[in-house]
Design an enzyme around this catalytic site. Structure first.
Site: not given
Ligand code: NAD
Length: 367
Positions: A143, A194, A227, A251, A255
């Site tokens: 970001y 990752k 993942d 992020d 959620d």
């Protein structure tokens, strides 16, 4: 002795002001029933600040936030401001504040209250008793990384670029927060990246492992690809205690964890910086949900995440654990009474709006 604390409240857009109003009633109650005294200043952020000042975050608000003991934030954004330039969007209000205050550690807990087990789309046995903490790095990563932007290529097609960047210093300081927190919990950290496809992930894993060996070998550490973590959070979320991860994965995963609990409207968060010379840890408290334009202005928003954010502020910024717990228990008690806003409604429960939910929490506190 009365301790005076400076709080800056930034309600923002959409349902932000609606849920903030309920939290401020609770704050008034806290002030009347503790030795704390608050100087509360209110200001604009996000779309509301764009309308008033042309920018989502003014220098004046940044200065007020830096001078405050804590910032209580609502939410920003909405369709009205979707067409403004990317660097002037309402969301810059929150991202800019995190950057200006050096708030690098975002703490998001996902706790399933027993009375809300039925509100989740996941089977009760999978989530009953869930209590997990996601520690998300929030001032670095993709970001903020450079280069970024959209450019037109010589052949007329376009290219969008964002860059994932993490330094060892950034990784170490967030890992430290996760290890320290885990020690107060079940003493388990799962570090998520990752590393199979990203060099930044490889460095992340190395730095976390080194820090663990040097200073936190008493904490149980595991590593997981992001993942797989998303999949494991749905399959068996209770395997996790503290999840440590970067900005982007945090992020998304938080959620996902929020929906395990039934509603975005239930989850508070804290974002903390490094302790300053005056002893204050810069801190911003906010619900994890956004401005919910689809229900804004209808009195339907669940105010509990905002009220629970206030409870986190009392605990982490003002060291008022007992009164913080009282606020959490009052929220739990209204749920046990069967009161529900539409987002968590289920058969046999009593449907209430934002204001009535807030009033019920206050009534519990006054008992
Ligand atoms: P959102 O969190 O605003 O809403 C997602 C869904 O959850 C909606 O259906 C909404 O009605 C529901 N919901 C959210 N909070 C609720 C509450 N308290 N009570 C009941 N229902 C609730 O996410 P979105 O729709 O993706 O984003 C809307 C706007 O908010 C966008 O402009 C986005 O950029 C912004 N946003 C801001 C923040 C922030 O201020 N920190 C965070 C996320 C999104």
């Amino acid at each position: 002795m009365t301790k005076e604390k400076k709080i800056l409240t930034l309600a923002g857009d959409g349902i932000g002001p609606e849920v903030m109003e309920q939290a401020l009633h609770v704050l008034d109650w806290v002030q009347e029933n503790s030795n704390l005294s608050f100087v509360v200043e209110k200001d604009l952020v996000g779309g509301a600040a764009i309308d008033a000042n042309g920018v989502p975050l003014t220098e004046e608000v940044i200065a007020k936030a830096k001078a405050a003991d804590a910032v209580l934030f609502g939410s920003v954004g909405g369709p009205k401001w979707e067409k403004v330039g990317f660097d002037k969007r309402p969301e810059v209000g929150i991202i800019g504040l995190r950057k200006e205050l050096g708030l690098f550690a975002n703490l998001r807990s996902a706790i399933v209250f027993d009375s809300l087990v039925g509100a989740s789309t996941v089977k009760p046995e999978i989530i009953q008793g869930l209590d997990l903490m996601i520690v998300r790095e929030s001032t670095g990563g993709v970001y903020f990384g450079e280069p970024r932007g959209i450019e037109t290529l010589p052949d007329g097609t376009r290219k969008g670029v964002n860059t994932e960047v993490y330094t060892s210093v950034e990784i170490e300081r967030i890992a430290r927060v996760a290890f320290e927190l885990a020690r107060q919990r079940q003493n388990r950290v799962c570090s998520v990246e990752k590393c199979n496809v990203m060099e930044s992930g490889l460095l992340w894993k190395e730095v976390v492992t080194e820090l663990h060996q040097k200073e936190y070998s008493d904490v149980q550490l595991s590593h997981m690809l992001a993942d797989n973590c998303a999949m494991q959070l749905v399959r068996n979320p209770k395997q996790f205690d503290t999840i440590l991860t970067g900005n982007l994965f945090g992020d998304i995963l938080s959620d996902l964890a929020a929906m395990l609990t039934g509603s975005l409207g239930m989850l508070p968060s804290a974002t903390l910086g490094a302790r300053q010379e005056n002893g204050v840890i810069p801190a911003l408290y906010e619900p994890i949900h956004g401005s919910a334009p689809d229900i804004a202005g209808q009195g339907k928003a669940n105010p509990l995440a905002q009220i629970l954010s206030l409870a986190m502020m009392l605990r982490y910024s003002f060291d008022e654990q007992a009164i913080s717990e009282k606020v959490v228990h009052a929220c739990e008690a209204v749920l046990n009474q069967g009161l529900r806003t539409p987002d968590i409604m289920s058969d046999g429960m009593k449907l209430v709006g934002t204001e009535d939910m807030g009033k019920a929490v206050l009534a519990e506190l006054k008992k």
